[in-house]
Design a protein around this motif. Structure first.
Motif, PDB file in Angstrom:
ATOM      1  N   SER A  34       0.860  -1.163   0.000  1.00 33.37           N
ATOM      2  CA  SER A  34       0.000   0.000   0.000  1.00 33.37           C
ATOM      3  C   SER A  34       0.905   1.224   0.000  1.00 33.37           C
ATOM      4  O   SER A  34       2.008   1.205   0.540  1.00 33.37           O
ATOM      5  N   SER A  87       3.801   0.462   2.741  1.00 31.30           N
ATOM      6  CA  SER A  87       3.658  -0.579   3.751  1.00 31.30           C
ATOM      7  C   SER A  87       3.317  -1.873   3.041  1.00 31.30           C
ATOM      8  O   SER A  87       2.426  -1.888   2.195  1.00 31.30           O
ATOM      9  N   LYS A 134       5.498  -2.036   9.777  1.00 28.25           N
ATOM     10  CA  LYS A 134       6.301  -0.837   9.677  1.00 28.25           C
ATOM     11  C   LYS A 134       6.080  -0.169   8.337  1.00 28.25           C
ATOM     12  O   LYS A 134       5.759  -0.795   7.330  1.00 28.25           O
ATOM     13  N   ILE A 135       6.243   1.153   8.358  1.00 28.88           N
ATOM     14  CA  ILE A 135       6.134   1.948   7.152  1.00 28.88           C
ATOM     15  C   ILE A 135       7.535   2.362   6.738  1.00 28.88           C
ATOM     16  O   ILE A 135       8.356   2.720   7.577  1.00 28.88           O
ATOM     17  N   SER A 181       3.668   1.979  17.024  1.00 30.34           N
ATOM     18  CA  SER A 181       4.995   1.953  16.399  1.00 30.34           C
ATOM     19  C   SER A 181       5.751   3.209  16.779  1.00 30.34           C
ATOM     20  O   SER A 181       5.150   4.268  16.999  1.00 30.34           O
ATOM     21  N   TYR A 238       9.114   5.782  15.691  1.00 23.39           N
ATOM     22  CA  TYR A 238      10.019   6.185  14.631  1.00 23.39           C
ATOM     23  C   TYR A 238      10.945   7.278  15.153  1.00 23.39           C
ATOM     24  O   TYR A 238      10.567   8.087  15.998  1.00 23.39           O
ATOM     25  N   PHE A 270      12.266   3.506  11.285  1.00 29.68           N
ATOM     26  CA  PHE A 270      11.438   2.668  12.139  1.00 29.68           C
ATOM     27  C   PHE A 270      12.261   2.114  13.298  1.00 29.68           C
ATOM     28  O   PHE A 270      13.357   1.570  13.097  1.00 29.68           O
ATOM     29  N   GLU A 275       7.721  -1.908  16.848  1.00 26.04           N
ATOM     30  CA  GLU A 275       6.262  -1.928  16.865  1.00 26.04           C
ATOM     31  C   GLU A 275       5.778  -2.917  17.911  1.00 26.04           C
ATOM     32  O   GLU A 275       6.337  -4.014  18.041  1.00 26.04           O
ATOM     33  N   ASN A 277       7.969  -6.271  15.750  1.00 25.17           N
ATOM     34  CA  ASN A 277       8.927  -5.938  14.717  1.00 25.17           C
ATOM     35  C   ASN A 277       9.927  -4.940  15.280  1.00 25.17           C
ATOM     36  O   ASN A 277       9.593  -4.150  16.170  1.00 25.17           O
ATOM     37  N   GLU A 299      -2.971  -1.048   7.625  1.00 25.23           N
ATOM     38  CA  GLU A 299      -1.860  -0.359   6.991  1.00 25.23           C
ATOM     39  C   GLU A 299      -1.828   1.140   7.253  1.00 25.23           C
ATOM     40  O   GLU A 299      -0.888   1.806   6.867  1.00 25.23           O
ATOM     41  N   GLN A 336      -1.427   4.219   9.665  1.00 23.18           N
ATOM     42  CA  GLN A 336      -0.934   4.613  10.977  1.00 23.18           C
ATOM     43  C   GLN A 336      -1.232   6.092  11.219  1.00 23.18           C
ATOM     44  O   GLN A 336      -1.134   6.910  10.305  1.00 23.18           O
TER      45      GLN A 336
END
Lengths: 113, 114
Positions: free
Chosen positions: A32, A93, A100-101, B33, B35, B45, B48, B56, B101, B103
């Protein structure tokens, strides 16, 4: 690994000009794609997104189309305003368990009155 | 619905100290998450958390750690601070069961290490 490349800034335009900020990506799957905007002194705000090929995301006059054949997601606006001055981040993503992005470096946009 | 909140907004520390930053996600969001944003490296990143478990992790040294509580609030800790840790730390929350997806970011905590 996955990555996002966007045009370096700063980009300076006059009010009411047409805006394009280029963004290309590399990904192993079918990600995405997002555009986030960061106004001075603030965090990131989601501007628009597209989840599959040929989808067009739009918000506040901004548009971007998910182009799988060119792996691109360019941001456009027909007539910018001074209030659009900000830093714009293209991101992807993979949308799997991995949340994570991955962000591009960001493009700073200055709009002159 | 209230957005993501982060505290404190600004922080000044000296080298060698440790720091704890806090993040409260949007109500109902169970994923948080973190950053790091710097002028040189951009947005990177950190890690998360989902349901109190780290799912992650990015490529940061072990000095960077985090945790999540049962109410989904999260904290991140940086020990033995270095000058290069000066950055804007952003927290983002999402609802993986509804919109995995997307955030939503908080305003960030700006950390300055002297």
């Amino acid at each position: 690994g996955d990555s996002v490349t966007q045009m370096e800034g700063p980009v300076t335009l006059s009010e009411e000009a047409f805006l394009t900020i280029n963004c290309t990506y590399t990904a192993t799957g079918y990600p995405s794609l997002f555009w986030y905007v960061q106004y001075p002194g603030e965090g990131l705000q989601l501007l628009l997104k597209a989840t599959k090929a040929d989808d067009k995301g739009s918000n506040k006059g901004f548009e971007a189309t998910y182009r799988k054949e060119t792996t691109s997601f360019h941001l456009e606006k027909g007539s910018v305003q001074v209030s659009d001055s900000a830093v714009y981040f293209c991101a992807l993503s993979e949308g799997n368990r991995d949340d994570k992005i991955i962000f591009g470096k960001g493009t700073r946009l200055h709009i002159l009155p | 619905k209230a957005g993501v909140t982060q505290t404190p907004r600004y922080l000044i520390k000296t080298r060698g100290q440790q720091v704890t930053l806090s993040c409260s996600p949007i109500s109902g969001h169970r994923s948080v998450s973190w950053y790091q944003q710097t002028p040189g490296q951009g947005l990177q990143f950190l890690f998360e958390y989902f349901s109190e478990t780290q799912r992650n992790k990015g490529n940061f040294p072990g000095r960077f750690s985090g945790r999540q509580f049962s109410n989904s609030r999260s904290e991140m800790n940086v020990s033995t601070l270095e000058l290069g840790d000066s950055a804007l730390y952003l927290c983002a929350s999402s609802a993986p069961d509804r919109d995995p997806e997307t955030q939503y970011f908080g305003p960030g905590t700006r950390l300055l290490v002297l």
